[in-house]
Design a protein around this motif. Sequence first.
Motif, PDB file in Angstrom:
ATOM      1  N   SER A 274     -13.913-142.695 -20.175  1.00 59.05           N
ATOM      2  CA  SER A 274     -15.060-141.900 -19.742  1.00 59.05           C
ATOM      3  C   SER A 274     -15.695-142.563 -18.534  1.00 59.05           C
ATOM      4  CB  SER A 274     -16.080-141.760 -20.874  1.00 59.05           C
ATOM      5  OG  SER A 274     -16.627-143.008 -21.221  1.00 59.05           O
ATOM      6  N   ALA A 275     -16.262-141.722 -17.655  1.00 63.82           N
ATOM      7  CA  ALA A 275     -16.942-142.209 -16.456  1.00 63.82           C
ATOM      8  C   ALA A 275     -17.922-141.136 -16.000  1.00 63.82           C
ATOM      9  CB  ALA A 275     -15.934-142.509 -15.350  1.00 63.82           C
ATOM     10  N   VAL A 276     -18.967-141.573 -15.314  1.00 64.63           N
ATOM     11  CA  VAL A 276     -19.945-140.646 -14.767  1.00 64.63           C
ATOM     12  C   VAL A 276     -19.694-140.518 -13.265  1.00 64.63           C
ATOM     13  CG1 VAL A 276     -22.397-140.156 -14.423  1.00 64.63           C
ATOM     14  CG2 VAL A 276     -21.639-141.262 -16.532  1.00 64.63           C
ATOM     15  N   SER A 277     -19.550-139.284 -12.802  1.00 64.13           N
ATOM     16  CA  SER A 277     -19.316-139.042 -11.375  1.00 64.13           C
ATOM     17  C   SER A 277     -20.621-139.197 -10.596  1.00 64.13           C
ATOM     18  CB  SER A 277     -18.751-137.630 -11.178  1.00 64.13           C
ATOM     19  OG  SER A 277     -19.749-136.669 -11.430  1.00 64.13           O
ATOM     20  N   PRO A 278     -20.540-139.343  -9.268  1.00 65.82           N
ATOM     21  CA  PRO A 278     -21.758-139.492  -8.462  1.00 65.82           C
ATOM     22  C   PRO A 278     -22.718-138.298  -8.583  1.00 65.82           C
ATOM     23  CG  PRO A 278     -19.844-140.106  -7.180  1.00 65.82           C
ATOM     24  CD  PRO A 278     -19.331-139.518  -8.460  1.00 65.82           C
ATOM     25  N   ASP A 279     -22.193-137.118  -8.914  1.00 62.10           N
ATOM     26  CA  ASP A 279     -23.069-135.944  -9.046  1.00 62.10           C
ATOM     27  C   ASP A 279     -23.564-135.726 -10.475  1.00 62.10           C
ATOM     28  OD1 ASP A 279     -20.464-135.297  -9.752  1.00 62.10           O
ATOM     29  OD2 ASP A 279     -20.604-133.240  -9.044  1.00 62.10           O
ATOM     30  N   GLY A 280     -23.421-136.730 -11.347  1.00 59.96           N
ATOM     31  CA  GLY A 280     -24.009-136.676 -12.683  1.00 59.96           C
ATOM     32  C   GLY A 280     -23.203-135.942 -13.733  1.00 59.96           C
ATOM     33  N   ILE A 281     -21.891-135.906 -13.584  1.00 60.25           N
ATOM     34  CA  ILE A 281     -21.022-135.273 -14.573  1.00 60.25           C
ATOM     35  C   ILE A 281     -20.277-136.368 -15.330  1.00 60.25           C
ATOM     36  CG2 ILE A 281     -19.125-133.664 -14.972  1.00 60.25           C
ATOM     37  CD1 ILE A 281     -21.648-132.334 -13.877  1.00 60.25           C
ATOM     38  N   LEU A 282     -20.437-136.385 -16.652  1.00 56.65           N
ATOM     39  CA  LEU A 282     -19.683-137.312 -17.500  1.00 56.65           C
ATOM     40  C   LEU A 282     -18.304-136.711 -17.699  1.00 56.65           C
ATOM     41  CD1 LEU A 282     -19.420-139.741 -19.458  1.00 56.65           C
ATOM     42  CD2 LEU A 282     -20.339-138.241 -21.235  1.00 56.65           C
ATOM     43  N   ILE A 283     -17.275-137.451 -17.339  1.00 60.42           N
ATOM     44  CA  ILE A 283     -15.897-136.992 -17.473  1.00 60.42           C
ATOM     45  C   ILE A 283     -15.209-137.841 -18.529  1.00 60.42           C
ATOM     46  CG2 ILE A 283     -13.691-136.612 -16.305  1.00 60.42           C
ATOM     47  CD1 ILE A 283     -15.383-136.490 -13.671  1.00 60.42           C
TER      48      ILE A 283
END
Length: 137
Positions: free
Chosen positions: A120-129
């Motif tokens: 899991s990781a959080v993208s720069p635009d605030g989406i948890l993937i």
Amino acid sequence: MDFILPATLPASGIPWEKVLPPLFPQLNGTYGQCTWTPKLLIPETDHASSAKVNCDHSGFTVHVDVKLFNPEDLMVKVSGDFVEVQGKHEEKKNGPGLITRQFNRRYRIPEGVDTMALESAVSPDGILIISAPMLQT
């Protein structure tokens, strides 16, 4: 048998959106909150949901909008056949008041997904993937 409806019942009739979801829970935990129509009893996707779930030959992915949380406010864990996402941040001052936000979500992990490789990781635009590949056969 006659049923007496409570006096607080709205003139429009039974509030099906409040009665049916507890009777028919989420399909299998992978499609966000489900809403039900009194006419067809067919689940509809919750258009207010901020999550997208996909599972195909390449793997399993979940995209969750977490713009209101910092990465340290989030917890992702695998529990049985589910991936659980929790977000909570303490009180933050907002003008004259305080704000506290919290959410809990569970998504069923389809059969054949390699849960040991889940990331899991959080993208720069605030989406948890959240992603995991399929098991190699």
